[in-house]
Write a protein that holds these residues in place. Sequence first.
Motif, PDB file in Angstrom:
ATOM      1  N   LYS A 109     -11.511   0.002   2.775  1.00  0.00           N
ATOM      2  CA  LYS A 109     -12.843  -0.500   2.439  1.00  0.00           C
ATOM      3  C   LYS A 109     -13.461  -1.249   3.615  1.00  0.00           C
ATOM      4  O   LYS A 109     -14.434  -1.984   3.444  1.00  0.00           O
ATOM      5  CB  LYS A 109     -12.767  -1.414   1.212  1.00  0.00           C
ATOM      6  CG  LYS A 109     -12.271  -0.725  -0.049  1.00  0.00           C
ATOM      7  CD  LYS A 109     -12.196  -1.690  -1.209  1.00  0.00           C
ATOM      8  CE  LYS A 109     -11.680  -0.992  -2.468  1.00  0.00           C
ATOM      9  NZ  LYS A 109     -11.569  -1.940  -3.615  1.00  0.00           N
ATOM     10  N   ASN A 110     -12.848  -1.079   4.787  1.00  0.00           N
ATOM     11  CA  ASN A 110     -13.310  -1.732   6.018  1.00  0.00           C
ATOM     12  C   ASN A 110     -13.196  -3.249   5.955  1.00  0.00           C
ATOM     13  O   ASN A 110     -13.931  -3.965   6.640  1.00  0.00           O
ATOM     14  CB  ASN A 110     -14.756  -1.339   6.345  1.00  0.00           C
ATOM     15  CG  ASN A 110     -14.873   0.072   6.886  1.00  0.00           C
ATOM     16  OD1 ASN A 110     -14.398   0.379   7.971  1.00  0.00           O
ATOM     17  ND2 ASN A 110     -15.499   0.946   6.098  1.00  0.00           N
ATOM     18  N   GLN A 111     -12.248  -3.729   5.137  1.00  0.00           N
ATOM     19  CA  GLN A 111     -11.986  -5.155   5.053  1.00  0.00           C
ATOM     20  C   GLN A 111     -10.790  -5.513   5.936  1.00  0.00           C
ATOM     21  O   GLN A 111      -9.824  -4.755   6.021  1.00  0.00           O
ATOM     22  CB  GLN A 111     -11.689  -5.563   3.607  1.00  0.00           C
ATOM     23  CG  GLN A 111     -12.826  -5.269   2.639  1.00  0.00           C
ATOM     24  CD  GLN A 111     -14.077  -6.061   2.940  1.00  0.00           C
ATOM     25  OE1 GLN A 111     -14.024  -7.274   3.165  1.00  0.00           O
ATOM     26  NE2 GLN A 111     -15.210  -5.376   2.948  1.00  0.00           N
ATOM     27  N   PHE A 182      -2.466  10.900  -3.762  1.00  0.00           N
ATOM     28  CA  PHE A 182      -1.091  10.546  -4.153  1.00  0.00           C
ATOM     29  C   PHE A 182      -1.084   9.425  -5.183  1.00  0.00           C
ATOM     30  O   PHE A 182      -0.536   9.583  -6.272  1.00  0.00           O
ATOM     31  CB  PHE A 182      -0.293  10.118  -2.918  1.00  0.00           C
ATOM     32  CG  PHE A 182      -0.128  11.191  -1.894  1.00  0.00           C
ATOM     33  CD1 PHE A 182       0.903  12.122  -2.001  1.00  0.00           C
ATOM     34  CD2 PHE A 182      -0.996  11.299  -0.814  1.00  0.00           C
ATOM     35  CE1 PHE A 182       1.067  13.124  -1.053  1.00  0.00           C
ATOM     36  CE2 PHE A 182      -0.846  12.297   0.135  1.00  0.00           C
ATOM     37  CZ  PHE A 182       0.174  13.214   0.018  1.00  0.00           C
ATOM     38  N   ASP A 183      -1.677   8.286  -4.824  1.00  0.00           N
ATOM     39  CA  ASP A 183      -1.690   7.136  -5.730  1.00  0.00           C
ATOM     40  C   ASP A 183      -2.707   6.126  -5.201  1.00  0.00           C
ATOM     41  O   ASP A 183      -2.592   5.662  -4.063  1.00  0.00           O
ATOM     42  CB  ASP A 183      -0.306   6.484  -5.804  1.00  0.00           C
ATOM     43  CG  ASP A 183      -0.165   5.531  -6.974  1.00  0.00           C
ATOM     44  OD1 ASP A 183      -1.091   4.734  -7.200  1.00  0.00           O
ATOM     45  OD2 ASP A 183       0.874   5.574  -7.660  1.00  0.00           O
ATOM     46  N   SER A 184      -3.669   5.774  -6.022  1.00  0.00           N
ATOM     47  CA  SER A 184      -4.728   4.855  -5.598  1.00  0.00           C
ATOM     48  C   SER A 184      -4.213   3.438  -5.372  1.00  0.00           C
ATOM     49  O   SER A 184      -4.916   2.605  -4.786  1.00  0.00           O
ATOM     50  CB  SER A 184      -5.851   4.831  -6.644  1.00  0.00           C
ATOM     51  OG  SER A 184      -5.355   4.398  -7.900  1.00  0.00           O
ATOM     52  N   ARG A 185      -2.985   3.148  -5.831  1.00  0.00           N
ATOM     53  CA  ARG A 185      -2.425   1.807  -5.632  1.00  0.00           C
ATOM     54  C   ARG A 185      -1.908   1.595  -4.221  1.00  0.00           C
ATOM     55  O   ARG A 185      -1.649   0.454  -3.816  1.00  0.00           O
ATOM     56  CB  ARG A 185      -1.284   1.576  -6.625  1.00  0.00           C
ATOM     57  CG  ARG A 185      -1.724   1.480  -8.070  1.00  0.00           C
ATOM     58  CD  ARG A 185      -0.544   1.484  -9.023  1.00  0.00           C
ATOM     59  NE  ARG A 185       0.139   2.778  -9.013  1.00  0.00           N
ATOM     60  CZ  ARG A 185       1.151   3.096  -9.836  1.00  0.00           C
ATOM     61  NH1 ARG A 185       1.589   2.197 -10.707  1.00  0.00           N
ATOM     62  NH2 ARG A 185       1.706   4.285  -9.783  1.00  0.00           N
ATOM     63  N   ILE A 186      -1.744   2.669  -3.457  1.00  0.00           N
ATOM     64  CA  ILE A 186      -1.239   2.540  -2.089  1.00  0.00           C
ATOM     65  C   ILE A 186      -2.356   2.015  -1.192  1.00  0.00           C
ATOM     66  O   ILE A 186      -3.431   2.611  -1.104  1.00  0.00           O
ATOM     67  CB  ILE A 186      -0.723   3.884  -1.552  1.00  0.00           C
ATOM     68  CG1 ILE A 186       0.389   4.419  -2.450  1.00  0.00           C
ATOM     69  CG2 ILE A 186      -0.222   3.733  -0.122  1.00  0.00           C
ATOM     70  CD1 ILE A 186       0.890   5.802  -2.048  1.00  0.00           C
ATOM     71  N   LEU A 187      -2.083   0.915  -0.536  1.00  0.00           N
ATOM     72  CA  LEU A 187      -3.053   0.301   0.363  1.00  0.00           C
ATOM     73  C   LEU A 187      -2.939   0.935   1.750  1.00  0.00           C
ATOM     74  O   LEU A 187      -1.875   0.897   2.366  1.00  0.00           O
ATOM     75  CB  LEU A 187      -2.804  -1.211   0.464  1.00  0.00           C
ATOM     76  CG  LEU A 187      -3.659  -1.981   1.472  1.00  0.00           C
ATOM     77  CD1 LEU A 187      -5.141  -1.937   1.081  1.00  0.00           C
ATOM     78  CD2 LEU A 187      -3.180  -3.430   1.580  1.00  0.00           C
ATOM     79  N   GLY A 188      -4.030   1.522   2.224  1.00  0.00           N
ATOM     80  CA  GLY A 188      -4.031   2.145   3.542  1.00  0.00           C
ATOM     81  C   GLY A 188      -4.565   1.202   4.593  1.00  0.00           C
ATOM     82  O   GLY A 188      -5.586   0.535   4.385  1.00  0.00           O
ATOM     83  N   LEU A 189      -3.892   1.138   5.736  1.00  0.00           N
ATOM     84  CA  LEU A 189      -4.310   0.258   6.829  1.00  0.00           C
ATOM     85  C   LEU A 189      -4.433   1.032   8.128  1.00  0.00           C
ATOM     86  O   LEU A 189      -3.571   1.852   8.464  1.00  0.00           O
ATOM     87  CB  LEU A 189      -3.307  -0.889   7.019  1.00  0.00           C
ATOM     88  CG  LEU A 189      -3.151  -1.878   5.858  1.00  0.00           C
ATOM     89  CD1 LEU A 189      -2.123  -2.942   6.217  1.00  0.00           C
ATOM     90  CD2 LEU A 189      -4.489  -2.523   5.506  1.00  0.00           C
ATOM     91  N   THR A 190      -5.497   0.770   8.855  1.00  0.00           N
ATOM     92  CA  THR A 190      -5.712   1.340  10.181  1.00  0.00           C
ATOM     93  C   THR A 190      -6.285   0.242  11.069  1.00  0.00           C
ATOM     94  O   THR A 190      -6.309  -0.929  10.685  1.00  0.00           O
ATOM     95  CB  THR A 190      -6.645   2.572  10.120  1.00  0.00           C
ATOM     96  OG1 THR A 190      -6.726   3.170  11.420  1.00  0.00           O
ATOM     97  CG2 THR A 190      -8.029   2.204   9.630  1.00  0.00           C
TER      98      THR A 190
END
Length: 260
Positions: A109-111, A182-190
Amino acid sequence: MNDCFTTKHSKTMPVSRFLFFSSKRRSTEAFNLLKREPYQGLTLLGNVHTSHKASCFLPAAILGFAGLATFVHYNDERRAILKGQGSKSGGNTVKGPTIGGPFTLIDTKNQIVTEQDFYGKWVLLYFGYTSSPDVGPEQVRIIAKAVDILESKYHNEILPVFVTIDPQRDTPAQLHAYLREFDSRILGLTGPVSAIRQMAQEYRIFFKKIEEEGDDYLVESSHNMYLLNPKLEVARCFGVEYNAEELSEAITKELRSTPS
């Protein structure tokens, strides 16, 4: 030395297992480098006006140096200790490279997300990339299923986190589209390349671009998965040999053995 260095069966892996294959991979890369990029002004094979001994000495010397460098790197990583796990003997603290450290990345979410956001939570941390053709998607599926088992069977909650090692292609939007499959609970980080590299170094993650053809490339990596306790200390490391059921059982065992 710690559960992070054990497997589900022999209790003697997976970090050491990763280090073995990482060392093996680096030696292979050194050999391939010799075949692709010989030193300028020197011909390693062919008709040259040097003796056979001289032509054989150079690659042997370079391979020997590469082997020495790998040995030194392996011994450095083998001494790695988990945060908060240093032991003392005779009043002197036994020190080694620690696993983990501060980071500042960006979520889907660009946070901005830092290590401070994870304090007080159990975190399952995985390093991968969305363009991975085989191992990556399988590992994410295992994480998603393990989270389901942890909640439905063991009534345990953890935060699954996917950190990309390919920030040039894995934008927040790309991570969001990938992980929701896969699963919306997985937090993606970049984040910036420099920030990803810093975090990878702190968590002793190996990755490197290979088979580059313009913007199309693969990323060779160690596929390490870490379980962080609420103090952000690495409690366990998991390799690719775990399925979802085994992973959830191992995580539950760690949660139950840790005082709340």
